[in-house]
Design a protein around this motif. Structure first.
Motif, short mmCIF file in Angstrom:
data_model
loop_
_atom_site.label_atom_id
_atom_site.label_comp_id
_atom_site.label_asym_id
_atom_site.label_seq_id
_atom_site.Cartn_x
_atom_site.Cartn_y
_atom_site.Cartn_z
N ASP A 1 0.86 -1.18 0.00
CA ASP A 1 0.00 0.00 0.00
C ASP A 1 0.90 1.22 0.00
N GLY A 2 0.53 2.22 -0.80
CA GLY A 2 1.37 3.40 -0.88
C GLY A 2 0.59 4.69 -0.96
N TRP A 3 1.29 5.77 -0.63
CA TRP A 3 0.73 7.11 -0.71
C TRP A 3 1.82 8.02 -1.25
N VAL A 4 1.47 8.85 -2.22
CA VAL A 4 2.41 9.80 -2.81
C VAL A 4 1.85 11.20 -2.64
N ASP A 5 2.71 12.17 -2.35
CA ASP A 5 2.24 13.53 -2.10
C ASP A 5 2.25 14.41 -3.35
N ALA A 6 2.59 13.86 -4.50
CA ALA A 6 2.57 14.60 -5.76
C ALA A 6 1.48 14.04 -6.65
N SER A 7 1.15 14.76 -7.69
CA SER A 7 0.17 14.29 -8.65
C SER A 7 0.84 13.23 -9.53
N ALA A 8 0.47 11.97 -9.32
CA ALA A 8 1.09 10.86 -10.05
C ALA A 8 0.23 10.48 -11.24
N LEU A 9 0.85 10.36 -12.40
CA LEU A 9 0.14 9.97 -13.62
C LEU A 9 0.30 8.48 -13.91
N ALA A 10 1.42 7.91 -13.50
CA ALA A 10 1.68 6.49 -13.71
C ALA A 10 2.45 5.97 -12.51
N THR B 1 5.26 23.07 -11.04
CA THR B 1 5.23 23.93 -12.23
C THR B 1 4.48 23.28 -13.39
N GLY B 2 3.98 22.06 -13.17
CA GLY B 2 3.26 21.35 -14.23
C GLY B 2 4.14 20.48 -15.09
N GLU B 3 5.45 20.48 -14.83
CA GLU B 3 6.39 19.65 -15.60
C GLU B 3 6.25 18.19 -15.19
N LEU B 4 6.34 17.30 -16.16
CA LEU B 4 6.34 15.86 -15.87
C LEU B 4 7.77 15.41 -15.63
N MET C 1 7.52 6.07 -10.92
CA MET C 1 6.35 6.92 -11.13
C MET C 1 6.66 8.03 -12.11
N VAL C 2 5.61 8.49 -12.77
CA VAL C 2 5.67 9.74 -13.51
C VAL C 2 4.81 10.70 -12.72
N VAL C 3 5.41 11.80 -12.24
CA VAL C 3 4.70 12.76 -11.41
C VAL C 3 4.73 14.13 -12.07
#
Length: 155
Positions: free
Chosen positions: A93-102, A142-145, A136-138
């Motif tokens: 189980d995991g939690w990420v604090d950024a917006s993760a796309l993959a 700034t909106g950069e991947l 991950m891709v986050v």
């Protein structure tokens, strides 16, 4: 070439080395600076900080049935909770604090994907015991991947 030629070459190289050491010596701190430069190169990709959150440093395969790991590269943080399933596999189980796309868990040639849920939560079911890495891709502030990956860890 015979032995005399090798001896003459060695003497010439020794004199040249002595001249260069006198004229342009190696800086005393060169080795330390190079080690530091290599250590900080590409920190976000290869050297994410690993922090064991649990006081006991027992691995999941030991007597403890769970482990909690935290990874951070200074921008993105990931918290993982690894537990033993009834079938002998592992649940991550995991939690990420950024917006993760993959989100992918990679173990050798095998790979599992997960969709991030509310509050960055994700999970992988029935992962066999072994060494794994989270990739991950986050999207940064700034909106950069960008890519985020953890060091290898034991599940």
């Amino acid at each position: 070439m015979d032995t005399e030629d090798f001896a003459a070459d060695a003497a010439l190289f020794a004199r040249m080395r002595a001249v260069w050491e006198e004229v342009d010596p190696v800086p005393a701190d060169l080795v330390d600076r190079m080690v530091a430069a290599v250590a900080v190169e590409d920190l976000t990709r290869e050297y994410a900080l690993l922090t064991l959150v649990e006081e006991s440093l027992a691995a999941v395969r030991g007597e403890a049935d769970t482990a909690t790991l935290q990874f951070s590269d200074g921008t993105t943080s990931v918290l993982l909770h690894v537990s033993l399933t009834e079938g002998g596999g592992r649940r991550v189980d995991g939690w990420v604090d950024a917006s993760a796309l993959a989100i992918r868990l990679v173990q050798g040639e095998r790979e599992w994907s997960a969709e991030p849920g509310d509050h960055g939560r994700f999970a992988f079911e029935d992962v066999p015991p072994g060494v794994a890495r989270l990739r991950m891709v986050v999207k940064d502030s700034t909106g950069e991947l960008r890519d985020f990956q953890t060091p290898q860890f034991e599940v």
